[in-house]
Design a protein around this motif. Structure first.
Motif, PDB file in Angstrom:
ATOM      1  N   HIS A 131      -8.485  -2.222   2.844  1.00  0.00           N
ATOM      2  CA  HIS A 131      -9.047  -2.901   4.014  1.00  0.00           C
ATOM      3  C   HIS A 131      -8.614  -2.196   5.299  1.00  0.00           C
ATOM      4  CE1 HIS A 131      -5.486  -5.522   5.428  1.00  0.00           C
ATOM      5  NE2 HIS A 131      -5.015  -4.621   4.604  1.00  0.00           N
ATOM      6  N   HIS A 132      -8.204  -0.948   5.179  1.00  0.00           N
ATOM      7  CA  HIS A 132      -7.817  -0.199   6.369  1.00  0.00           C
ATOM      8  C   HIS A 132      -8.993   0.601   6.915  1.00  0.00           C
ATOM      9  CE1 HIS A 132      -3.820  -1.061   4.582  1.00  0.00           C
ATOM     10  NE2 HIS A 132      -3.519  -1.248   5.855  1.00  0.00           N
ATOM     11  N   ASP A 175       3.889  -4.011   0.410  1.00  0.00           N
ATOM     12  CA  ASP A 175       4.127  -5.259   1.148  1.00  0.00           C
ATOM     13  C   ASP A 175       3.456  -6.429   0.422  1.00  0.00           C
ATOM     14  OD1 ASP A 175       1.465  -4.945   1.630  1.00  0.00           O
ATOM     15  OD2 ASP A 175       1.635  -4.748   3.805  1.00  0.00           O
ATOM     16  N   GLY A 222      -6.155  -7.118   2.350  1.00  0.00           N
ATOM     17  CA  GLY A 222      -6.272  -6.333   1.127  1.00  0.00           C
ATOM     18  C   GLY A 222      -6.388  -7.222  -0.108  1.00  0.00           C
ATOM     19  N   ASP A 277       0.808  -8.163   1.007  1.00  0.00           N
ATOM     20  CA  ASP A 277      -0.630  -8.030   0.806  1.00  0.00           C
ATOM     21  C   ASP A 277      -0.924  -7.134  -0.407  1.00  0.00           C
ATOM     22  OD1 ASP A 277      -3.287  -8.520   1.516  1.00  0.00           O
ATOM     23  OD2 ASP A 277      -3.399  -6.725   2.774  1.00  0.00           O
ATOM     24  N   ASP A 305      -0.363 -10.524   6.223  1.00  0.00           N
ATOM     25  CA  ASP A 305      -0.884  -9.331   6.889  1.00  0.00           C
ATOM     26  C   ASP A 305      -1.342  -9.627   8.319  1.00  0.00           C
ATOM     27  OD1 ASP A 305      -0.596  -7.112   5.169  1.00  0.00           O
ATOM     28  OD2 ASP A 305      -2.630  -6.460   5.645  1.00  0.00           O
ATOM     29  N   ASP A 321      -5.023  -2.172  -1.414  1.00  0.00           N
ATOM     30  CA  ASP A 321      -4.430  -2.293  -0.080  1.00  0.00           C
ATOM     31  C   ASP A 321      -4.002  -0.931   0.468  1.00  0.00           C
ATOM     32  OD1 ASP A 321      -3.553  -3.614   2.226  1.00  0.00           O
ATOM     33  OD2 ASP A 321      -1.546  -3.972   1.425  1.00  0.00           O
TER      34      ASP A 321
HETATM   35 MN   LIG Z   1      -2.785  -4.945   3.882  1.00  0.00          MN
END
Ligand SMILES: [Mn+2]
Length: 686
Positions: free
Chosen positions: A172-173, A94, A201, A96, A360, A148
């Protein structure tokens, strides 16, 4: 969704503001009382946060070295740079993920680091796979960098290790129960070390590159001591700072404690300290006064702040700032962000971090506000090819344009299995190249619109004909007509059309795992009905009203029945409007609008555009406009209040003759250049 019943009073909540904080903000920063009240009602009530909010600046960004693992990541990358080893970069598909990739690739290319890049293409599943790792291995990479994504790809990273590859995860999850066997940089992991969780991300990727570049400066891994007297307490205080992170602090106490800290430091910076104290603090370090430092770096470090106040760190009583915090910020700015290479890196790449942040849909509070705001400013000026082309295509450079126009267009190729187009666009190095690619993307977008229209016609026909009856408490659609990338969009339209929560699954005959999305109308926490059955899904994630998942074919029926059962007792909260202020008359907003409104921007999640409520106001006139006279305009003491497609309701409210109540936002009328009100809702009293 339910028909809006005209003229009824909606449920309205007014945010509570803090009068003392509002007047402190107004007097400290010279903004209007209304501006102070809106900020305080959003929880910004101390002077440091108010200053950061009103003047978003790169100097308040946190050091990348707060992120646990950053040092190790930097040295792994530097070792490949030295040895000529190859780094395999894998990013999510995506915006990000692809902006993360663009940032990292450019820095690697500039540094002469060999790299190959990859992201999911075509029909590939999300996330890191063995196929990707095998490719990287065959290409001779011995370091894998995930962007990401990666924090949950424990097995795949373990597999990479078995092939002799080390991994840096830049994500960043949220983490799972354990972390992968890798250097993990992620502000959301437990003990991440980072003061702000909600980075996108792309911003984590920016941090990685910032740290990498900083590692080439002489200040890297050096200790600096900042000593100052706090004006209010009269006591000395000190911070030992390494790589922008405070590693040791002192306040008050005897001078020899300061001596022993100074002994560890390369340089001591001091402000508002007497010469007796200085000579008592013995050390071999260099001593530099804060005034010297300012003189050497110019006055213009903090936009919008009074420099004389900083100059000697003799903060006036009326400005209740923390001298230590200001000194750290100043030091951080000139040592960390000022050096030429870093400055120009940030200027070029902040817009990518901004795109990732907005696309995001992370909160625009805290550091994200700085990234969005400084990123937009840099985007507006940038001559970097992708940005020049985007600006020409879309004109306005605000969060709204980015989230409603730029992001959907650039996400289109990924939905159609052509992620490579968006990636090439972000990596494009000439205007001609970016032009050609955006043309292709526009064509794809037209195709997308056509196919979504076809899906919708087909599916709505089926819904109206009473098919899809597997669930009764939500709409469940499984169709081979909807492809993977469009389940969210279609679910959204179905939720809008039926007013019910909807799940759409893309049925792919030759696969065992199907992808799908759920969407729900306002006021329904749909995800909370799905979460108890998470074990029936392969993957899932998202927000209360919008989530995505993948599920094994064999589990679908059981999952649908379970969710349907749980939703028998569906709770729908009445949506309510949250307003910031209730001015007696909109006229009172005029000077705030002219002077301060822009300082509250950028607006987005976590920092909504302000809403106002005015009750029982006397309306001077009403007129309709538009080709079909379908729009309406009330006038209140010379201020226009406009609503689209509600002319009839407005007419009948006006004809009643009494006072009108409205919930509205304010904006500039493009023609008259005066403030006008955009009506969200209105009703008559009594
Ligand atoms: Mn992301």
């Amino acid at each position: 969704m339910a028909e809006q019943s005209a003229g009824e009073r909606p449920s309205v909540q007014i945010r509570a503001d803090d009068a003392a904080a509002a007047s402190m903000i107004s007097s400290s920063f010279g903004v209007s009382e209304i501006c102070g009240r809106i900020m305080s009602s959003r929880g910004i009530s101390d002077v440091v946060r108010a200053g950061e909010y009103l003047f978003p600046r790169m100097s308040v960004m946190h050091s990348p070295f707060h992120l646990r693992g950053m040092d190790d990541a930097v040295s792994l990358i530097r070792s490949r740079m030295k040895s000529g080893g190859k780094i395999a970069i894998f990013s999510d598909s995506d915006i990000d993920g692809l902006t993360s990739l663009a940032i990292v690739r450019s820095v690697f290319d500039t540094a002469g680091i060999k790299s190959i890049s990859r992201f999911p293409v075509g029909e590939e599943n999300y996330g890191l796979t063995r196929t990707v790792i095998d490719e990287a291995h065959k290409a001779g990479a011995d370091l894998l960098l995930t962007l990401d994504c990666g924090v949950r790809d424990i097995d795949e990273i373990c597999y990479a290790k078995s092939l002799g590859m080390e991994t840096v995860v830049c994500d960043h999850h949220e983490q799972g129960d354990s972390l992968p066997d890798a250097v993990v940089i992620d502000p959301k992991i437990q003990d991440s070390g980072y003061p702000f969780r909600d980075l996108a991300g792309a911003s984590v990727a920016l941090k990685l590159c910032h740290a990498f570049l900083f590692s080439f400066l002489s200040g890297y891994n050096r200790d600096y001591l900042l000593i100052r007297r706090d004006e209010r307490s009269g006591e000395l205080g000190a911070d030992l700072v390494r790589n922008g992170v405070c590693v040791e602090s002192l306040s008050g106490g005897s001078l020899d404690r300061y001596s022993s800290l100074a002994a560890k430091a390369h340089t001591v910076f001091y402000g508002n300290v007497t010469s007796e104290e200085l000579s008592a603090i013995n050390s071999n370090a260099d001593f530099v006064s804060f005034e010297q430092m300012i003189a050497a770096n110019g006055d213009n470090v903090f936009p919008g702040m009074n420099m004389s106040l900083l100059r000697a760190l003799k903060i006036p009583d009326t400005f209740p700032a923390d001298t230590g915090a200001l000194m750290r910020e100043y030091f951080y700015e000139i040592s960390f962000n000022r050096p030429g290479k870093i400055r120009s890196f940030l200027k070029i790449w902040m817009p990518f971090a901004m795109l990732g942040t907005v696309a995001d849909i992370v909160t625009l509070q805290g550091e994200n506000r700085v990234i969005a705001s400084c990123g937009l400013a840099a985007y507006a000026e940038s001559d970097h090819p992708p940005f020049s082309v985007l600006r020409r295509e879309f004109g306005d450079t605000d969060v709204h344009t980015v989230s409603w126009k730029v992001a959907p267009l650039l996400n289109t190729p990924g939905r159609l299995g052509r992620t490579d187009l968006s990636a090439d666009f972000f990596l494009g190095s000439s205007v001609e190249e970016c032009d050609r690619i955006i043309g292709e993307i526009r064509k794809l977008n037209e195709e997308r619109k056509r196919s979504v229209k076809e899906y919708m016609e087909h599916i709505i026909g089926e819904i109206d004909a009473g098919r899809y009856s597997m669930a009764s408490n939500f709409v469940f659609v499984m169709s081979d007509k909807v492809t993977d990338g469009f389940t969210g969009l279609v679910a959204n339209r179905i939720a809008d059309y039926t007013g019910k929560p909807a799940i759409v699954v893309s049925e792919t005959p030759d696969r065992d795992v199907f992808k799908g999305s759920g969407r729900a109308p306002d006021g329904v926490d749909f995800l909370s009905y799905i979460e108890p059955f998470s074990d029936m899904f392969e993957r899932f994630g998202g927000h209360s009203r919008a989530f995505g998942f993948s599920i094994e074919r064999g589990n679908i029926e059981r999952a649908v029945r379970s969710i349907d059962e749980a939703m028998k007792h569906l709770i729908v909260r009445t949506p309510s409007l949250t307003v910031d202020l209730k001015p007696e008359s909109p006229v009172l907003l005029n000077s705030f609008f002219r002077k301060d409104y822009g300082k509250l921007e950028p607006f987005g999640p976590g920092n909504d555009c302000p809403l106002f409520l005015t009750e029982n106001a006397a309306c001077d006139s009403f007129q309709t406009f538009g080709k079909e006279a379908n729009h309406g305009k009330f006038m209140f003491s010379g201020i226009a209040a406009v609503a689209w497609n509600r002319a009839e309701e407005m007419r009948s409210a006006y004809d009643k003759g009494g006072g009108l109540s409205l919930v509205y936002r304010i904006e500039e009328d493009a023609y008259t250049k005066r403030m006008r009100m955009m009506i969200d809702d209105f009703w008559t009293e009594g």
